[in-house]
Design an enzyme around this catalytic site. Structure first.
Site, PDB file in Angstrom:
ATOM      1  N   HIS A 124      46.186  39.830  18.412  1.00  0.00           N
ATOM      2  CA  HIS A 124      44.797  40.171  18.094  1.00  0.00           C
ATOM      3  C   HIS A 124      44.707  41.701  18.038  1.00  0.00           C
ATOM      4  CE1 HIS A 124      40.462  40.676  19.038  1.00  0.00           C
ATOM      5  NE2 HIS A 124      40.301  39.439  18.622  1.00  0.00           N
ATOM      6  N   ASP A 201      48.471  38.496  26.975  1.00  0.00           N
ATOM      7  CA  ASP A 201      47.071  38.341  26.583  1.00  0.00           C
ATOM      8  C   ASP A 201      46.735  36.850  26.654  1.00  0.00           C
ATOM      9  OD1 ASP A 201      44.670  38.024  25.312  1.00  0.00           O
ATOM     10  OD2 ASP A 201      45.234  39.112  23.487  1.00  0.00           O
ATOM     11  N   GLN A 204      43.276  33.293  24.840  1.00  0.00           N
ATOM     12  CA  GLN A 204      43.181  31.963  24.208  1.00  0.00           C
ATOM     13  C   GLN A 204      43.855  30.873  25.032  1.00  0.00           C
ATOM     14  OE1 GLN A 204      41.373  31.119  21.674  1.00  0.00           O
ATOM     15  NE2 GLN A 204      40.768  33.181  21.064  1.00  0.00           N
ATOM     16  N   LYS A 227      35.309  33.142  26.848  1.00  0.00           N
ATOM     17  CA  LYS A 227      36.123  32.123  26.172  1.00  0.00           C
ATOM     18  C   LYS A 227      36.505  30.992  27.124  1.00  0.00           C
ATOM     19  CE  LYS A 227      38.142  35.463  23.008  1.00  0.00           C
ATOM     20  NZ  LYS A 227      37.767  35.231  21.605  1.00  0.00           N
ATOM     21  N   CYS A 365      40.411  38.900  13.327  1.00  0.00           N
ATOM     22  CA  CYS A 365      40.896  40.092  14.049  1.00  0.00           C
ATOM     23  C   CYS A 365      42.411  40.079  14.198  1.00  0.00           C
ATOM     24  CB  CYS A 365      40.240  40.229  15.427  1.00  0.00           C
ATOM     25  SG  CYS A 365      38.493  40.532  15.345  1.00  0.00           S
TER      26      CYS A 365
HETATM   27  N1  PMP Z   1      43.012  38.525  22.501  1.00  0.00           N
HETATM   28  C1  PMP Z   1      42.845  37.359  21.861  1.00  0.00           C
HETATM   29  C2  PMP Z   1      44.047  36.505  21.589  1.00  0.00           C
HETATM   30  C3  PMP Z   1      41.568  36.972  21.475  1.00  0.00           C
HETATM   31  O1  PMP Z   1      41.403  35.812  20.836  1.00  0.00           O
HETATM   32  C4  PMP Z   1      40.467  37.813  21.745  1.00  0.00           C
HETATM   33  C5  PMP Z   1      39.059  37.439  21.319  1.00  0.00           C
HETATM   34  N2  PMP Z   1      38.969  36.919  20.016  1.00  0.00           N
HETATM   35  C6  PMP Z   1      40.706  39.005  22.427  1.00  0.00           C
HETATM   36  C7  PMP Z   1      41.986  39.321  22.791  1.00  0.00           C
HETATM   37  C8  PMP Z   1      39.607  39.952  22.762  1.00  0.00           C
HETATM   38  O2  PMP Z   1      38.707  39.351  23.638  1.00  0.00           O
HETATM   39  P1  PMP Z   1      37.290  40.051  23.916  1.00  0.00           P
HETATM   40  O3  PMP Z   1      36.675  40.318  22.579  1.00  0.00           O
HETATM   41  O4  PMP Z   1      36.554  38.999  24.684  1.00  0.00           O
HETATM   42  O5  PMP Z   1      37.546  41.280  24.716  1.00  0.00           O
END
Ligand code: PMP
Length: 422
Positions: A124, A201, A204, A227, A365
């Site tokens: 991401h 990370d 997910q 999430k 993203c």
């Molecule tokens: N890493 C991953 C794999 C994500 O899916 C996301 C959110 N789409 C993030 C990081 C960032 O999370 P946040 O926007 O809640 O900080």
């Protein structure tokens, strides 16, 4: 034990009983954010009704109450991740801020020109851009692990890219765009062999499978509350204590200090060293309720259930002409990504929305991943605890209708296409 009961779980989510554009809402955008159970809504509400006070500051009744709840929530996260101490749990705004904390604190203090930061194609933007900024500032070099055509991480590429110049490997536990689960245990073992750290990370992953940071052996693990059925604006950085202790503060202000004078400042101990300013106390309280909710479910049964929804959706999509599934790794979370020969992903998103079905479209993203796959974007349906077989059926019949009807000659579709380009 009894099988997973999606209907009973679904009843705990008041938002799901509404109509969207005249149809019952089908919420399939869970990888972007999950909905909140009554218990989380009530916990946040109850906090403001009965406990609100700044934490770790005043010596009064309410402050003691909110501080106790705040620190109990930290211990709950410690248990949730099986960290060895609650000092290893740092509250952040989310996964993004947690990664920025590590990149700016550990990264700026430790990376030198020529050092390598190893990322993967699946990351991401939140696990790419902070490292690019710190690489620019320090002269460190970003390396990237490739994927295979099926969307699995290419372990040959990982082995080739990992070297004694690698200082940290930053890898997603599961891809938000195509669902791939990565072999983090194997990655951590190989990285540690060469003296590199590993940041995982988990944004997910935590809503789908139990995570044990000690068993994994990772150095850092991050996730976001929103999430995992909790509020927005709250997240977690787990870091190994010995490592966090060597790291300089990142943000500065109240709470993170022990002693301040104009001749110098002594920093507070862990975890407060990394928690400058008044924290999101209501978010922390909501996170605790969210983890209570998640821990009340049977995780292996839940994973089985989510797998059955994903497989049903994948099988249904495979039968629709012109649909191509993107990302078919053998281990995935409940994310289905696809494209269509005849319809742009954004048009599919708009047309599904008209029938009350919420999906995500675009690059998710993960622009470098889309570039690698030679795509501008995909349609993504992602499933969670409250989705039912009926949700999947409604999604599939809507997709069948979209693809087989003559939308390209239909005024409505022309209108949508204009709206998109405009
Ligand atoms: N890493 C991953 C794999 C994500 O899916 C996301 C959110 N789409 C993030 C990081 C960032 O999370 P946040 O926007 O809640 O900080």
């Amino acid at each position: 034990s009894e099988p997973f009961n999606p209907e009973r779980t679904r009843q705990q989510f008041p938002i799901l009983s509404q109509q969207a554009h005249g149809s019952p809402l089908v919420y399939l955008d869970n990888a972007a954010t999950t909905q909140k159970p009554e218990s989380v809504i009530e916990a946040v509400n109850g906090y403001y009704r009965e406990q609100n006070a700044n934490v770790h500051r005043a010596s009064h009744y309410l402050s003691a109450k909110s501080t106790r709840a705040f620190e109990m929530a930290r211990e709950q996260v410690q248990q949730f991740l099986n960290a060895s101490s609650s000092d290893e749990i740092i509250w952040t705004r989310g996964a993004t801020e947690a990664i920025n904390l590590v990149a700016n604190s550990w990264g700026r203090a430790n990376l030198k020109a020529g050092d390598e930061v190893l990322l993967t194609c699946l990351e991401h933007h939140a696990n790419i851009v902070p490292w690019q900024l710190v690489a620019e500032a320090t002269g460190a070099v970003i390396k990237v692990v490739d994927i295979r055509p099926d969307g699995e991480l290419c372990m040959d590429s990982f082995t080739r890219q990992l070297s004694d110049k690698t200082r940290i490997v930053c890898v997603t536990h599961a891809s938000n765009a195509i669902g791939t689960i990565t072999p983090v245990a194997e990655i951590i073992a190989a990285a540690h062999n060469l003296g590199a750290l590993v940041l995982v990370d988990g944004a997910q992953m935590v809503a789908h499978q139990t995570v044990d940071v000690q068993k994994l052996g990772c150095d850092f693990y991050v996730f976001s509350g929103h999430k995992v059925f909790g509020p927005t604006g709250i997240g977690v950085l787990y870091g190994r204590k010995a490592l966090l202790e060597t790291m300089p503060p990142w943000q500065a202000g109240g709470e993170m200090i022990e002693q301040v004078s104009f001749s110098g400042t002594r920093f507070n101990t862990l975890p407060f060293k990394f928690e400058a300013g008044t924290p999101n106390v209501a978010g922390v309280i909501g996170m605790a309720a969210a983890l209570d909710f998640l821990q009340s479910l049977n995780m292996p049964k839940l994973a089985e259930y989510e797998l059955s929804l994903r497989q049903k959706a994948e099988a249904g999509l495979r039968d629709i002409p012109g649909i191509k599934l993107i990302g078919q790794a053998s281990e995935k979370v409940s994310v289905v990504s696809f494209i269509c020969d005849t319809l742009h992903n954004q048009d599919i998103g708009l047309l599904l929305d008209q029938q009350g079905i919420a999906v995500r479209t675009g690059h998710h993203c993960t622009m470098p991943l889309m570039e690698r796959l030679n795509l501008s974007g995909t349609v993504r349906a992602s499933f969670s605890v409250y989705n039912t077989e009926e949700d999947v059926d409604r999604f599939l019949s809507a997709m069948r209708l979209l693809v087989t009807s003559e939308y390209h000659t239909d005024e409505e579709f022309q209108g949508l296409a204009v709206q998109r380009s405009g």
